[in-house]
Design a protein around this motif. Structure first.
Motif, PDB file in Angstrom:
ATOM      1  N   CYS A 312       6.131   0.509   9.064  1.00  0.00           N
ATOM      2  CA  CYS A 312       5.625   1.932   8.893  1.00  0.00           C
ATOM      3  C   CYS A 312       6.641   2.882   9.809  1.00  0.00           C
ATOM      4  O   CYS A 312       6.991   2.649  10.959  1.00  0.00           O
ATOM      5  N   CYS A 315       4.418   8.464   8.959  1.00  0.00           N
ATOM      6  CA  CYS A 315       4.314   9.643   8.104  1.00  0.00           C
ATOM      7  C   CYS A 315       2.814  10.085   8.008  1.00  0.00           C
ATOM      8  O   CYS A 315       2.666  11.316   7.982  1.00  0.00           O
ATOM      9  N   CYS A 318      -0.513   8.070   4.060  1.00  0.00           N
ATOM     10  CA  CYS A 318      -1.569   7.150   3.657  1.00  0.00           C
ATOM     11  C   CYS A 318      -3.109   7.807   3.958  1.00  0.00           C
ATOM     12  O   CYS A 318      -3.824   7.575   3.234  1.00  0.00           O
ATOM     13  N   CYS A 372       2.963   5.429   0.236  1.00  0.00           N
ATOM     14  CA  CYS A 372       3.875   4.835   1.278  1.00  0.00           C
ATOM     15  C   CYS A 372       5.344   4.960   0.991  1.00  0.00           C
ATOM     16  O   CYS A 372       5.907   4.379   0.178  1.00  0.00           O
TER      17      CYS A 372
HETATM   18  S1  SF4 Z   1       2.048   6.061   4.450  1.00  0.00           S
HETATM   19 FE1  SF4 Z   1       0.925   5.163   6.061  1.00  0.00          FE
HETATM   20  S2  SF4 Z   1       1.730   3.146   6.249  1.00  0.00           S
HETATM   21 FE2  SF4 Z   1       3.180   3.873   4.806  1.00  0.00          FE
HETATM   22  S3  SF4 Z   1       4.731   4.840   6.447  1.00  0.00           S
HETATM   23 FE3  SF4 Z   1       3.341   6.546   6.408  1.00  0.00          FE
HETATM   24  S4  SF4 Z   1       1.886   5.975   7.977  1.00  0.00           S
HETATM   25 FE4  SF4 Z   1       2.772   4.018   7.725  1.00  0.00          FE
END
Ligand code: SF4
Length: 480
Positions: A312, A315, A318, A372
């Motif tokens: 992870c 970001c 999700c 993701c």
């Molecule tokens: S989408 Fe969620 S699981 Fe994927 S990198 Fe971003 S915070 Fe992490």
């Protein structure tokens, strides 16, 4: 100002903490982020290849973490920095407190950091008589509110401008208007004095480049730069999973991170710290400490399915697309990190007996995995963790009560063997008279009473096929 939702709280306590404005404020903000991300992604025809490269680099790093961390330590020390290894959250707090004590620190300014949320550093500093001031606007707001973050990148996303104005008025002794520009100005002026006053700067880190021992801090407000250049002493607390091999890898992650997080091509400030400043007149701290935080990560690495969570890059994409998160907000997850990433990280970090509800707080729709940027298979890990909760494994024993496990075992036999299912469907209507009250079944024996004490069940009057045929015939009649 302590964070009153830490440590992990279960769903029972959640309702005590949830402000009523959460769904509206969260939905508005996340919808804006989703739109921004989609627009930036559409501009990059090679987006899918970029995601795959990002995922591959993270996979490689996890598989060779010892090599990259050893190299990182060597390079940070060559650059004149100090590296500390913290096995637990308590150890990390102890290390930071010792550094602060050695330098007579009374005030510390902090850049936004999920790692320091994880170890509850603010509480430890305050207990030692050190003022810890959050300087990211969102973090500053929630510090005034006395809560934890409700979103990885926008910690105060659940608050409206009116609620923030009320907080400023209450804590700063002014009459703050509900105007975002004016509120940002007030925070900037208040924090400027703190930057000048602080003896220590504290940050997390988005990435650690093993090739040169460089800490990378990505912000949109520039407060990370103020924290690391105004005080002479800087301490970064960073999870060991943040290590990446080299600068070439960083170019991939910077492209993925800003687009996925806020729908920007690049975040406003990307800062690199390689050890302390080497000459007067250069920017940067005079003394630089890097605290490498394990806190359960090595243990997570041992799980061949669950370990993907360590890819992870925080970001928050999700959470922005998650239908559950958008409706319940971040506090419902009960720990420092919320959304789908929290649902797969917290049970592994805190242990499934502590956070056993989280893997179930998902519709498994898969929207999180689709966005993701490093292709973490979140629904697969959720299912894996559900299995761990139910059956137990080498990390923790099962937390399901035995009667529920036995019931689930019978249910799985019935669903796997057609004749058993059919027999059950014929036998079930026989129990109706014993538990029927008016048109409902209630007061079923344990463990089914866990359901019926909350809401009654409709009686078993027919097999599913019969019920379906009657219902669809009615529906056809009504649409004629
Ligand atoms: S989408 Fe969620 S699981 Fe994927 S990198 Fe971003 S915070 Fe992490």
């Amino acid at each position: 100002m302590s964070h009153d939702i830490h440590p992990y709280i279960g769903f029972e306590e959640y309702s005590e903490h949830v402000p009523q404005s959460i769904p509206l404020a969260v939905q508005q903000a996340t919808t804006r982020f989703v739109g921004g991300r989609a627009a930036r992604v559409a501009e990059l025809p090679q987006w899918e290849q970029l995601r795959q490269i990002g995922s591959d680099i993270r996979q490689h790093t996890l598989e060779n973490m010892d090599v990259h961390l050893t190299r990182l330590e060597e390079k940070v020390e060559q650059a004149g920095g100090h590296v500390h290894w913290a096995k637990t959250a308590e150890e990390a707090c102890r290390i930071v407190l010792q550094i602060a004590k050695d330098h007579n620190v009374r005030t510390a300014v902090k850049s936004k950091s999920m790692a320091t949320e994880e170890i509850e550093l603010n509480g430890a500093l305050e207990a030692a008589g050190i003022r810890a001031i959050e300087t990211d606007l969102g973090e500053y707001i929630i510090q005034l509110a006395g809560t934890g973050p409700s979103h990885i990148i926008v910690p105060a996303v659940h608050l409206t401008k009116e609620e923030i104005a009320a907080l400023f008025s209450q804590h700063l002794g002014i009459d703050a208007p509900a105007d975002p520009i004016e509120l940002a100005r007030i925070a900037r002026e208040t924090l400027r004095a703190e930057f000048l006053n602080a003896e220590m700067g504290i940050s997390g880190g988005n990435f650690l480049i093993a090739e040169t021992g460089t800490l990378v801090i990505v912000t949109n407000e520039g407060n990370g730069r103020m924290c690391s250049t105004m005080p002479d002493l800087h301490v970064a607390v960073v999870g060991i999973d943040k290590v990446i091999p080299d600068w070439e890898s960083l170019t991939v992650f910077l492209k993925l991170l800003a687009r996925s997080a806020t729908g920007q091509k690049l975040s406003t400030y990307t800062q690199f710290i390689t050890g302390p400043r080497r000459a007067e007149g250069e920017f940067g701290p005079k003394e630089f400490h890097l605290v490498l935080l394990d806190n359960g990560r090595s243990n997570i690495l041992r799980d061949p399915v669950g370990r993907d969570v360590l890819k992870c890059i925080r970001c928050g994409a999700c959470a922005n697309v998650c239908p559950v998160y958008k409706n319940v907000g971040g506090f419902a997850y009960g720990s420092f990190i919320s959304g789908p990433i929290g649902a797969i990280l917290s049970p592994q970090m805190l242990g499934t007996p502590t956070a056993r509800e989280l893997p179930y707080a998902s519709t498994l729709c898969g929207a999180c995995a689709d966005v993701c940027p490093v292709k973490i298979p979140i629904p697969t890990i959720l299912r894996h963790l559900r299995r761990r909760v139910a059956q137990g494994d080498e990390f923790a024993a099962s937390t399901m009560p035995i009667p529920i496990r036995v019931t689930a075992m019978f249910a799985s036999i019935a669903l796997a063997w057609n004749w058993v299912y059919r027999l059950g469907a014929r036998l079930l209507p026989i129990i109706n008279p014993f538990f029927r009250k008016n048109d409902w079944l209630s007061g079923l024996p344990y463990p089914l009473n866990r359901w019926t004490k909350v809401r009654p069940l409709p009686p078993f009057t027919a097999t599913f096929r019969k019920w379906w045929n009657v219902r669809s015939a009615k529906w056809k009649d009504s649409t004629r």
